[in-house]
Design an enzyme around this catalytic site. Structure first.
Site, PDB file in Angstrom:
ATOM      1  N   LYS A  13       0.867  -1.059   0.002  1.00 15.76           N
ATOM      2  CA  LYS A  13      -0.113   0.026  -0.019  1.00 15.76           C
ATOM      3  C   LYS A  13       0.956   1.338   0.011  1.00 15.76           C
ATOM      4  O   LYS A  13       0.681   2.083  -0.796  1.00 15.76           O
ATOM      5  CB  LYS A  13      -0.834  -0.078   1.262  1.00 15.76           C
ATOM      6  CG  LYS A  13      -1.702  -1.389   1.319  1.00 15.76           C
ATOM      7  CD  LYS A  13      -2.724  -1.045   2.594  1.00 15.76           C
ATOM      8  CE  LYS A  13      -2.025  -1.107   3.728  1.00 15.76           C
ATOM      9  NZ  LYS A  13      -1.501  -2.399   4.354  1.00 15.76           N
ATOM     10  N   ARG A  88      -9.958   0.900   8.208  1.00 14.81           N
ATOM     11  CA  ARG A  88      -9.267  -0.252   8.733  1.00 14.81           C
ATOM     12  C   ARG A  88     -10.485  -1.130   9.320  1.00 14.81           C
ATOM     13  O   ARG A  88     -10.463  -2.467   9.702  1.00 14.81           O
ATOM     14  CB  ARG A  88      -8.253  -0.263   9.791  1.00 14.81           C
ATOM     15  CG  ARG A  88      -7.181  -0.663   8.925  1.00 14.81           C
ATOM     16  CD  ARG A  88      -5.804  -0.459   9.938  1.00 14.81           C
ATOM     17  NE  ARG A  88      -4.882  -0.998   9.760  1.00 14.81           N
ATOM     18  CZ  ARG A  88      -3.648  -0.573   9.258  1.00 14.81           C
ATOM     19  NH1 ARG A  88      -3.658   0.592   8.626  1.00 14.81           N
ATOM     20  NH2 ARG A  88      -2.755  -1.372   9.100  1.00 14.81           N
ATOM     21  N   ARG A 127      12.117  -6.038   4.671  1.00 14.49           N
ATOM     22  CA  ARG A 127      12.053  -4.416   4.913  1.00 14.49           C
ATOM     23  C   ARG A 127      12.748  -4.352   6.046  1.00 14.49           C
ATOM     24  O   ARG A 127      13.812  -3.441   6.220  1.00 14.49           O
ATOM     25  CB  ARG A 127      10.453  -4.183   5.352  1.00 14.49           C
ATOM     26  CG  ARG A 127      10.372  -2.823   5.800  1.00 14.49           C
ATOM     27  CD  ARG A 127       9.199  -1.973   5.576  1.00 14.49           C
ATOM     28  NE  ARG A 127       8.188  -2.726   6.482  1.00 14.49           N
ATOM     29  CZ  ARG A 127       6.891  -2.469   6.490  1.00 14.49           C
ATOM     30  NH1 ARG A 127       6.191  -1.637   5.640  1.00 14.49           N
ATOM     31  NH2 ARG A 127       6.103  -3.146   7.358  1.00 14.49           N
ATOM     32  N   ARG A 139      10.829  -0.816  12.403  1.00 18.22           N
ATOM     33  CA  ARG A 139       9.432  -0.516  13.055  1.00 18.22           C
ATOM     34  C   ARG A 139       9.447  -1.298  14.143  1.00 18.22           C
ATOM     35  O   ARG A 139       9.641  -2.402  14.196  1.00 18.22           O
ATOM     36  CB  ARG A 139       8.357  -0.651  11.880  1.00 18.22           C
ATOM     37  CG  ARG A 139       8.059   0.818  11.397  1.00 18.22           C
ATOM     38  CD  ARG A 139       7.040   0.355  10.235  1.00 18.22           C
ATOM     39  NE  ARG A 139       5.839  -0.276  10.493  1.00 18.22           N
ATOM     40  CZ  ARG A 139       4.953  -0.562   9.537  1.00 18.22           C
ATOM     41  NH1 ARG A 139       4.894   0.128   8.359  1.00 18.22           N
ATOM     42  NH2 ARG A 139       3.793  -0.935   9.842  1.00 18.22           N
ATOM     43  N   ARG A 150      -1.133  -8.401  13.532  1.00 18.32           N
ATOM     44  CA  ARG A 150      -1.586  -7.637  12.504  1.00 18.32           C
ATOM     45  C   ARG A 150      -2.142  -8.565  11.541  1.00 18.32           C
ATOM     46  O   ARG A 150      -3.323  -7.584  10.994  1.00 18.32           O
ATOM     47  CB  ARG A 150      -0.340  -6.614  11.875  1.00 18.32           C
ATOM     48  CG  ARG A 150       0.365  -5.553  12.780  1.00 18.32           C
ATOM     49  CD  ARG A 150       1.711  -5.181  12.476  1.00 18.32           C
ATOM     50  NE  ARG A 150       1.900  -4.742  11.086  1.00 18.32           N
ATOM     51  CZ  ARG A 150       2.999  -4.464  10.429  1.00 18.32           C
ATOM     52  NH1 ARG A 150       4.031  -5.062  11.127  1.00 18.32           N
ATOM     53  NH2 ARG A 150       3.035  -3.953   9.246  1.00 18.32           N
TER      54      ARG A 150
END
Ligand code: AP5
Length: 192
Positions: A13, A88, A127, A139, A150
């Site tokens: 996204k 969301r 990532r 993160r 998540r």
């Protein structure tokens, strides 16, 4: 152009939103980035959001609805925006409808990026590796435990938005498993 990017964590996204902001000259409104900025700045919202985000949960609808409503009022959103990571929950989507109605505007499309679950986990790991290699800060929710949570949150609370938006005729499903450039092309095609 007013768009929503829908998709599980790691679907691409943010990657696609950044590309399209340049192409359409409209801002990317990432609630994840806004919340991380609030955490970093130590604001009241940031203090309330931090532990929830670290654990991979969803911050309350009330907090994110207010953040988005205020952000949409800023001048750079007059021509359009890309909502990345919002709404969301069905509750957020309903509030967004009210917010847009109040502002006498409406969405053009909802792009859902479809990606296999195994690929999502690999992307998160990639990532993390890239962030470390570049000397950046990983993160706090990019670890196996938070990522698993998540994914559960996505399946239970966000995935129902696909049905919600399909009934409005705005939903465009795009294969997110192809290389980044090809995903961009597919999104542009879906928007024509
Ligand atoms: P948020 O920041 O929105 O995170 P997320 O939805 O979990 O998504 P990610 O940023 O992990 O992934 P992405 O889909 O943007 O993928 P990306 O482009 O980075 O939210 C974080 C937290 O904030 C939430 O858990 C929640 O606590 C809170 N929050 C945020 N919004 C909220 C809301 N509305 N309500 C309540 N709480 C909220 O790509 C991932 C990786 O894959 C990158 O390394 C990238 O290079 C790579 N990649 C991308 N595309 C491809 C491709 N096509 N092929 C190969 N690799 C690719």
């Amino acid at each position: 152009m007013k768009l929503i990017f829908l998709g599980p964590p790691g679907a691409g996204k943010g990657t696609q939103a950044k590309i399209l902001t340049e192409r359409y000259n409209i801002p990317q409104l990432s609630t994840g980035d806004m919340l991380r900025a609030a955490v970093a700045a130590g604001t009241e919202v940031g203090k309330r959001a931090k532990s929830i985000m670290d654990a991979g949960g969803l911050v309350s609808d009330a907090i994110v609805n207010q953040i988005v409503s205020e952000r949409i009022d800023e001048p750079d959103c007059a021509k359009g925006f890309i909502l990345d990571g919002y709404p969301r929950t069905v509750g957020q989507a309903e509030v967004l409808q009210d917010i847009l109605k109040e502002k006498h505007t409406k969405l053009d499309a909802v792009i859902e990026l479809v990606v296999d679950q195994n690929a999502l986990i690999d992307r998160m790991k990639k990532r993390v590796e890239e962030t470390i290699a570049n000397g950046g800060k990983v993160r706090s929710d990019d670890n196996p435990e938070a990522f698993a949570k998540r994914l559960v949150e996505y399946t239970e609370k966000t995935a129902p938005l696909s049905k919600f938006y399909s009934t409005t005729g705005l939903l465009r499903k795009v294969d997110g498993m192809t290389p980044v450039k090809d995903v961009t092309k597919a999104i542009e095609l879906a928007l024509k």
